[in-house]
Design an enzyme around this catalytic site. Structure first.
Site, mmCIF file in Angstrom:
data_model
loop_
_atom_site.group_PDB
_atom_site.id
_atom_site.type_symbol
_atom_site.label_atom_id
_atom_site.label_comp_id
_atom_site.label_asym_id
_atom_site.label_seq_id
_atom_site.Cartn_x
_atom_site.Cartn_y
_atom_site.Cartn_z
ATOM 1 N N GLU A 1 9.576 -4.559 10.489
ATOM 2 C CA GLU A 1 10.035 -3.266 9.992
ATOM 3 C C GLU A 1 10.558 -2.387 11.116
ATOM 4 O O GLU A 1 9.906 -2.207 12.145
ATOM 5 C CB GLU A 1 8.898 -2.543 9.261
ATOM 6 N N ASP B 1 0.828 -1.205 0.000
ATOM 7 C CA ASP B 1 0.000 0.000 0.000
ATOM 8 C C ASP B 1 0.863 1.257 0.000
ATOM 9 O O ASP B 1 0.352 2.370 -0.105
ATOM 10 C CB ASP B 1 -1.000 0.001 1.155
ATOM 11 N N SER B 2 2.189 1.068 0.053
ATOM 12 C CA SER B 2 3.111 2.184 -0.153
ATOM 13 C C SER B 2 2.945 2.795 -1.537
ATOM 14 O O SER B 2 3.474 3.882 -1.806
ATOM 15 C CB SER B 2 4.562 1.718 0.039
ATOM 16 N N ASP C 1 -0.808 -6.261 -0.114
ATOM 17 C CA ASP C 1 -1.274 -5.642 1.130
ATOM 18 C C ASP C 1 -2.791 -5.518 1.154
ATOM 19 O O ASP C 1 -3.406 -5.146 0.144
ATOM 20 C CB ASP C 1 -0.690 -4.231 1.277
ATOM 21 N N LYS D 1 -1.048 -9.522 2.988
ATOM 22 C CA LYS D 1 -0.301 -9.030 4.151
ATOM 23 C C LYS D 1 -1.179 -8.117 4.991
ATOM 24 O O LYS D 1 -1.833 -7.216 4.468
ATOM 25 C CB LYS D 1 0.971 -8.294 3.729
#
Length: 279
Positions: A181, A43-44, A82, A112
């Protein structure tokens, strides 16, 4: 659909797994040609493709649209997609509808989900419904407001112990992989030692099963200052800007297009265009 078996065999053989984000057909083709093991349609894309300030505005429609393009560009590569913000919170029926749509329409191999607690129950239920899931702990960008910014997670003993507990719970819930992360290197190492599933790190040091970075970051493509944990392997910002500037200059001064870039016609036809007379 691709299974985890080849990836697990690589992990068991001590081979590092390489994951890279991809958001469209050309990035997916390049990534597959470069032999990455996994692709993440993150989703970045809200930040690097759509120009949003955060990932919060990304929708299920966005994820499906981009993931379908990635699948067409990289049909032979394991693809994780995502679930975007708020698509897996609230009722499970609503979550299942969103997950099934992404899974079916995009050709995803796994979904994810960020977070622990109730999210791990969701992972278990989606797994039971036949949709493999990847957990995401540590810095979770969808919750960055709650986490008070992009900061390293798990720095205190209590926070580190909670992260370990959440990681173990994610595996027990059926997660096929764990993305960690922005956590201290020794903590990520300890998590991988305690889990059997692959831990994919981003800003988590080298002692995990694999690494993931953002496509645009490693190529320095349309991005500004890079995070500490990123290594750039190209400078497309500079080379791309220079190429565009040369194109503009060539058009302005008349050196493009040349005859080699043009299509010709028979001389008689040219004459006919001018009423039979060509000056």
């Amino acid at each position: 659909m691709h299974t985890m078996t080849p990836l697990l065999k690589k992990q068991q053989a001590g081979e590092k797994l390489v994951m890279l984000t991809a958001y469209d057909y050309p990035s997916a083709k390049l990534a597959e040609a470069g032999h990455v093991d996994l692709l993440l349609v993150g989703d970045s894309l809200g930040n690097v493709i759509l120009g949003y300030d955060s990932t919060i505005a990304v929708t299920v429609d966005d994820m499906v649209h981009h993931a379908k393009a990635v699948r067409r560009g990289a049909p032979a590569t394991f693809m994780v997609v995502d679930m975007p913000f708020a698509s897996y919170h609230g009722s499970f029926d609503r979550t299942l509808e969103a997950a099934a749509r992404i899974f079916q329409e995009s050709g995803a191999d796994a979904l994810k989900l960020e977070g622990a607690g109730d999210i791990l129950t969701t992972i278990r239920r989606l797994t039971e419904a036949g949709m493999p899931c990847v957990a995401h702990l540590g810095l979770t960008p969808q919750s960055v407001g709650v986490l008070e910014g992009f900061k390293v997670q798990g720095k205190s003993l209590a926070a580190a112990e909670q992260l370990i507990a959440d990681s173990l719970a994610a595996e027990q819930a059926g997660a096929k992989m764990l993305v960690l992360e922005c956590v201290p290197h020794p903590l990520a190492k300890r998590v991988q030692e305690l889990l059997t599933i692959p831990v994919i790190g981003i800003g988590a040091g080298a002692d995990v099963a694999g690494q993931v970075l953002v496509y645009h970051d490693i190529l320095t493509y349309g991005v500004g200052r890079l995070p500490k944990f990123v290594k750039a392997y190209a400078d497309w910002n500079t080379s791309g800007t220079e190429a565009i500037a040369r194109y503009v200059e060539d058009v302005k001064n008349g050196t493009f297009p040349e005859l080699a870039h043009s299509f010709l016609m028979d001389e008689e036809l040219i004459g006919a265009l001018y009423g039979g007379f060509k000056e």
